[in-house]
Enzyme design. Structure first.
Site, mmCIF file in Angstrom:
data_model
loop_
_atom_site.group_PDB
_atom_site.id
_atom_site.type_symbol
_atom_site.label_atom_id
_atom_site.label_comp_id
_atom_site.label_asym_id
_atom_site.label_seq_id
_atom_site.Cartn_x
_atom_site.Cartn_y
_atom_site.Cartn_z
ATOM 1 N N HIS A 1 9.404 14.746 3.558
ATOM 2 C CA HIS A 1 7.964 14.557 3.727
ATOM 3 C C HIS A 1 7.508 13.204 3.179
ATOM 4 O O HIS A 1 6.494 13.092 2.483
ATOM 5 C CB HIS A 1 7.183 15.716 3.079
ATOM 6 N N SER B 1 6.442 23.889 5.126
ATOM 7 C CA SER B 1 7.510 22.990 5.550
ATOM 8 C C SER B 1 8.404 23.675 6.587
ATOM 9 O O SER B 1 7.959 23.992 7.682
ATOM 10 C CB SER B 1 8.306 22.513 4.326
#
Length: 289
Positions: free
Chosen positions: A184, A75
Site C-alpha cells: 500500500h 486489503s
C-alpha cells in the site's frame, strides 16, 4: 488456520480454489510452515481461502439471520468481500488473489521495503511525522488507517526506521510488522500494473451487493463498473479501514458486522471505531452454533 474447518462440508471448496490458483490449498491450510507463509503469495491465498470457507459454511447453515446490507474487506479481504457480495465468482476471485500475491512478491523482491504500526497517536500526527521524514529524502507513507490510535506506515527500511525512532515524539509506540514488502505504497506500482491487466481480463457481475472500497471508503454495487480501477489503486493507496467501518455503520445502516476468516483482528478494530455496533467473529465452526 484451516484445521477448524477441515470436517465441514464447505471444506470441499478448497479443491475449486486449488484449481484456480495452482496451489494445494488444503495442504497449505493444514500444514504450511511459518517460513512458507512469509511468502506473501501463499499467505494471501491461504487467508482468502479460510474467509471463503467460513462464508460458505455460514451461508450453508443459514447463519445470517437478517438481510445482508453490504460487504467490506481489509486489503486482501476486499477480494473475499467482493466474492461474498456476488461481484466475482469464487474461481475468478481466487485467480485474482493469486495474481495479486505473485505481483506483490515480485515487486517486493525488486525493491526492499517494510511496514510498522504506530499505536496511540492520532492519524494527523502520524501524517505530519511521515511527511517530515519524506521531506528529508527517505521513503515512507501512511499505508493503513485502521482505527483511532492505530496507523500503519510503509516504505524503505530507512524511512520506516526513522519513523520508529521518532514515534515517541508524538506519543506513539512503534511495532514493526513481519511482512515481505512495503505494501500500500508507491513501491507496489509494478504490482499494480500487473494486477490491472488481470482485473481487466476478469468478468464481474453488472450488479451486486454494495462493497465499501478500501481506497475511498465509498460503497460500489457494480453499476458502472469500477473494480478494475479501485483494485489497481488499492495496491499503492492507503487502506481507509476506519472510514470504511463508519460508512458501514453510518450511511449504510449496518447494525451487526460479521468478521469471516482466521483470527479476530478486525473485530478488535471495529470495537475501537464504533463501540456501539454488534460484532461477531466467525473464526471457526463453533462460532456458527
Amino acid at each position: 488456520m484451516g484445521a477448524p474447518w477441515r470436517d465441514t462440508p464447505s471444506w470441499s471448496i478448497t479443491a475449486e480454489i486449488s484449481e484456480a490458483t495452482g496451489e494445494d490449498i488444503a495442504d497449505l491450510l493444514l500444514h504450511a510452515t511459518t517460513e512458507q507463509l512469509r511468502r506473501t503469495d501463499l499467505a494471501q491465498v491461504s487467508v482468502f481461502s479460510v474467509a471463503m470457507i467460513a462464508h460458505a459454511e455460514a451461508v450453508r447453515r443459514g447463519a445470517f439471520d437478517g438481510p445482508v446490507v453490504a460487504c467490506a474487506g481489509h486489503s486482501l479481504g476486499e477480494y473475499a468481500a467482493l466474492t461474498a457480495a456476488g461481484a466475482y465468482t469464487l474461481s475468478a476471485a481466487a485467480a485474482l488473489v493469486a495474481a495479486r500475491g505473485r505481483a506483490m512478491r515480485e515487486a517486493s523482491g525488486a525493491r526492499e521495503g517494510t511496514m510498522g504500526v504506530l499505536v496511540a497517536a492520532p492519524v494527523d500526527s502520524v501524517e505530519q511525522l511521515v511527511g517530515g521524514v519524506r521531506e528529508e529524502g527517505a521513503d515512507v507513507w501512511v499505508a493503513n488507517v485502521n482505527a483511532p490510535g492505530q496507523t500503519v506506515v510503509s516504505g524503505s527500511p530507512e524511512g520506516v526506521g526513522r519513523v520508529a525512532e521518532r514515534a515517541s515524539s508524538i506519543g506513539a509506540k512503534f511495532i514493526r510488522l513481519q511482512v515481505g514488502g512495503a505494501f500500500h505504497s508507491p513501491y507496489m506500482a509494478p504490482a499494480a500494473e500487473a494486477l490491472a491487466a488481470a482485473l481487466k481480463d476478469t468478468a464481474s457481475a453488472p450488479r451486486h451487493l454494495p462493497v465499501v472500497a478500501n481506497v475511498d471508503a465509498r460503497p460500489y454495487d457494480g453499476d458502472g463498473g469500477g473494480w478494475t480501477e479501485l483494485g489497481t489503486r488499492q495496491l499503492t493507496s492507503p487502506v481507509l479501514w476506519e472510514e470504511s467501518v463508519r460508512t458501514l455503520t453510518g450511511p449504510l445502516g449496518c447494525g451487526r458486522l460479521v468478521e469471516l476468516g482466521p483470527g479476530r483482528t478486525l473485530a478488535g478494530l471495529i470495537r475501537r471505531i464504533d463501540p456501539g455496533v454488534e460484532v461477531v467473529s466467525v473464526d471457526g465452526p463453533a462460532a456458527l452454533d
